[in-house]
Design an enzyme around this catalytic site. Structure first.
Site, PDB file in Angstrom:
ATOM      1  N   GLU A 108     -10.552  75.494  31.832  1.00 39.60           N
ATOM      2  CA  GLU A 108      -9.627  75.201  30.746  1.00 39.60           C
ATOM      3  C   GLU A 108     -10.131  74.033  29.911  1.00 39.60           C
ATOM      4  OE1 GLU A 108      -5.296  76.594  32.491  1.00 39.60           O
ATOM      5  OE2 GLU A 108      -6.088  74.675  33.181  1.00 39.60           O
ATOM      6  N   CYS A 357      -3.049  65.310  31.839  1.00 35.29           N
ATOM      7  CA  CYS A 357      -3.991  64.750  32.803  1.00 35.29           C
ATOM      8  C   CYS A 357      -3.615  65.146  34.228  1.00 35.29           C
ATOM      9  CB  CYS A 357      -3.988  63.226  32.659  1.00 35.29           C
ATOM     10  SG  CYS A 357      -5.132  62.383  33.745  1.00 35.29           S
TER      11      CYS A 357
END
Length: 365
Positions: A108, A357
């Site tokens: 990704e 994150c």
């Protein structure tokens, strides 16, 4: 005593992708072009198309002879990655793309638009071998390193998207899947390619490129000696070795002190301030005394050449931890800054689509 966590510094022995034009230096590309029966100058045209115009399909490179475009495509432009799904968040400002690589491996990348800039969060490995327990990528293990071509193609795709929108890709952060410094040689080569001016690269300033690491101290020093101007971000997450051994298992190899010593060397050599990444976890690493200790250690090790980037923990499937409440977060910031160290809370984007994150897991849902 906790059971030692197995880390993966070397990627499993798997076949790397076919060679792409982006893997080649200028002279090698000229040789490959000549092998196709084309004159050398066609290599320059290909580079200008790819890096300058962001054209990844030779069939659309109209300055190449039409009769040779298919051969150029077959020899130099294998399909390295295919987009499987785009997911948007933040009113369209954030886009996460799931890619399927040539061997079926998934990864990704995340494109984030801000006022005045656009940042690509790029993956350097498929998976990650650092095994941090609060990170979805680390829990999935390491599949393999990415090639230069695969990383450059992530950047070209994002730059092309921004160009279509009338904008420009201005920043790259190596904060996607993987530990960049565990794929050291290819990451450095990728940085040099994306930062070189066209027709050698995309012209993204090295000052706008950030390399994040969990703290591979020797590699941090090696990166400093490359004499590049990229920013170093160290995922510290706690100032004490006892807890960091658990949260960031590589700490069993290189302690907090060793990592901060390497970070100081990087700051002194590069002239760039180091960013310290700190995911704030409720009742785990958010205590006032840890904020005080963090500020003291950073001030002592890095002086004014440091900034703390506080990250409210992003949720991951099955995690036993969650983010600290805002009042504790604010107190943490106040205490770190009281030690003379700048500290800000990251504007987290993409959480709702698992693009923030620590959330990237490359699952085909």
């Amino acid at each position: 005593m906790a059971t030692p966590v197995k880390l993966q510094f070397a990627a499993p022995k798997r076949g790397m992708p076919p060679v792409h034009m982006a893997d080649l230096d200028e002279e090698t590309l000229k040789e490959r072009v000549q092998e196709l029966g084309l004159p050398k100058f066609r290599a320059d045209q290909i580079r200008r198309q790819y890096y300058g115009r962001l054209q990844g399909d030779p069939m659309e490179m109209t300055d190449l002879p039409e009769s040779k475009r298919a051969a150029v495509k077959e020899a130099l432009f294998p399909e390295l990655m295919q987009p499987m799904r785009n997911m948007d968040a933040d009113d369209g400002e954030t886009r996460k793309t799931l890619w399927r690589l040539h061997d079926g491996t998934m990864l990704e990348s995340v494109l984030m638009r801000y006022p005045g800039r656009a940042t690509l969060c790029i993956s350097s490995q498929a998976g990650c071998g650092m095994a941090c327990p609060f990170c979805a990528t680390g829990q999935g293990g390491l599949d393999r390193n990415l090639s230069v071509g695969e990383m450059v193609e992530q950047a070209r795709a994002a730059a092309s998207t921004m160009q279509e929108e009338g904008g420009r890709l201005s920043n790259i952060v190596f904060m996607g899947m993987g530990e960049p410094l565990a794929n050291y040689k290819r990451v450095v080569e990728t940085i040099r390619k994306v930062s070189a001016p066209a027709p050698d690269g995309f012209g993204i300033s090295q000052r706008n490129i950030t390399v994040s690491t969990v703290g591979l101290a020797p590699a941090i020093r090696k990166l400093a000696d490359e004499e590049m101007k990229v920013r170093l971000a160290v995922s510290l997450h706690t100032p004490d070795d006892e807890l960091r051994d658990e949260l960031v298992p590589v700490n069993n190899r290189w302690s907090v002190e060793e990592v901060l010593d390497a970070a100081r060397y990087y700051a002194d050599t590069s002239g760039r301030r180091v960013s310290i990444e700190y995911a704030l976890i409720r009742d785990m690493n958010d205590q006032p005394w840890r904020a005080d200790l963090l500020g003291k250690k950073l001030r002592g090790a890095l002086g004014t050449k440091v900034h703390v980037n506080l990250i409210p923990l992003n949720p991951t499937p099955g995690s036993k931890w969650d983010a600290s409440p805002k009042d504790r977060q604010d107190e943490f910031v106040r205490r770190v800054e009281a030690q003379g160290v700048p500290c800000t809370v990251r504007d987290t984007k993409g959480q709702e689509i698992a693009a923030a994150c620590g959330q990237l897991a490359a699952e085909e849902r």
